[in-house]
Enzyme design. Structure first.
Site, PDB file in Angstrom:
ATOM      1  N   TYR A   1      13.884  41.447  -8.097  1.00  0.00           N
ATOM      2  CA  TYR A   1      14.802  40.413  -8.159  1.00  0.00           C
ATOM      3  C   TYR A   1      16.330  40.895  -8.298  1.00  0.00           C
ATOM      4  CZ  TYR A   1      10.862  37.412  -6.935  1.00  0.00           C
ATOM      5  OH  TYR A   1       9.943  36.802  -6.467  1.00  0.00           O
ATOM      6  N   SER A   2      16.467  42.199  -8.393  1.00  0.00           N
ATOM      7  CA  SER A   2      17.585  42.641  -9.065  1.00  0.00           C
ATOM      8  C   SER A   2      18.905  42.067  -8.010  1.00  0.00           C
ATOM      9  CB  SER A   2      17.672  44.105  -9.052  1.00  0.00           C
ATOM     10  OG  SER A   2      18.866  44.719  -8.928  1.00  0.00           O
TER      11      SER A   2
END
Ligand SMILES: *Cc1c(COP(=O)(O)O)cnc(C)c1O
Length: 300
Positions: A71-72
């Protein structure tokens, strides 16, 4: 690629500084300012612009490889930069098991922006700064010779890029508050502020070595410590990407009050911390506190 190409993306710099009316602060005689880094660029948002721009210039057209979790925000910003600037990008993603699953919306966006995704196991990912492991990962990802941006984008160039954020806030606030992941943004911000201005960091990860990391980043970027800063470690809400119904309700309420979309991984925790701190009397009457809005919610 040249820095001119980045200028062609027309970043909104310096970013706007707004003063919303919030009675939770006013009641204590504290002025709240919002430093709208979320408005710098619709896709290369906030501190990701400030950190990536100098690295993209340094890559000078080479493919860019970087690292992140599923989810960067950093992976997404790098992928978007690649599409906007016509630059090949490779994302090394933590979690071999993700290779066999449908991409989550965040990684799907990266792939749609042309980022080549390379999944690695967690133990390899943990050792990615070790030169031999890094070389092996780059070989396996077919990315030898690429320009390497570390996880979270925080290297000396990125930290120096964030110095400009501090410079834009010189003389504008007594305390400047920012949410921290790697601490790279805080390291640069604190260095750019003027005398007497202090920086408050709110880590969103649980129990790390963030203060040490910030000192190391400042040593790499500036040769030694810079600025006056401290961390308040109470507002991680269980760790990275963790939330609670209370935090969600707080963020929704803030959006309703001020018409600012509140990014949930970092910005919500920062704003929550500031409201709690002002209630505790942490800021003197008459003080001005600037909250850096480092990002915006992922659009769908
Ligand atoms: C990446 C990110 C941060 C963390 O920045 P660091 O320099 O790693 O501390 C903060 N806020 C937002 C919105 C981000 O996307």
């Amino acid at each position: 690629m040249t820095s001119t190409d980045l200028a062609a993306l027309r970043p909104r710099l310096p970013s706007p500084l707004e003063e919303p009316v919030d009675e939770r602060f006013a009641r204590h005689g504290v002025r709240l300012l919002l430093k709208r880094d979320d408005l710098i660029h619709p896709e290369l948002i906030g501190n990701k612009w400030r950190k990536l721009a100098p690295n993209l210039a340094a890559a000078s057209g080479r493919p860019v490889v970087t690292f992140g979790g599923a989810y960067s925000n950093h992976l997404r910003a790098t992928a978007a930069a690649g599409r906007l600037l016509g630059l090949p990008t490779v994302g090394v993603v933590r979690g071999q098991e993700l290779a066999d699953r449908p991409l989550n919306p965040s990684l799907a966006r990266c792939a749609a922006d042309g980022m080549r995704l390379h999944f690695v196991g967690r133990s390899t990912y943990r050792r990615k700064t070790d030169p031999e492991t890094l070389a092996a990962v780059l070989r396996a990802a077919d990315a030898e010779g690429a320009y390497v941006v570390p996880e979270g984008g925080s290297n000396a160039l990125a930290v120096r890029g964030c110095q400009a954020l501090g410079e834009e806030l010189r003389g504008q606030a007594d305390v400047v508050a920012v949410a921290c992941g790697t601490g790279g943004t805080l390291a640069g911000l604190a260095a750019g502020l003027g005398p007497g201005q202090r920086t408050l960091g709110v880590p969103v990860l649980k129990g790390g070595f963030l203060a040490d990391d910030i000192r190391r980043l400042q040593a790499e970027a500036f040769g030694g410590p810079r600025g006056e800063w401290w961390l308040d470690e109470r507002f991680h809400f269980g760790g990275y990407a963790r939330t609670t119904p209370e935090l969600d309700a707080f963020a929704e309420d803030f959006e309703g009050r001020h018409g600012v979309r509140v990014e949930r991984l970092y910005v919500a925790k920062l704003l929550y911390a500031l409201v709690a701190l002002v209630e505790e009397g942490a800021f003197a009457e008459g003080a001005t506190v600037a909250a850096v809005i480092t990002g915006a919610p992922f659009p769908g």
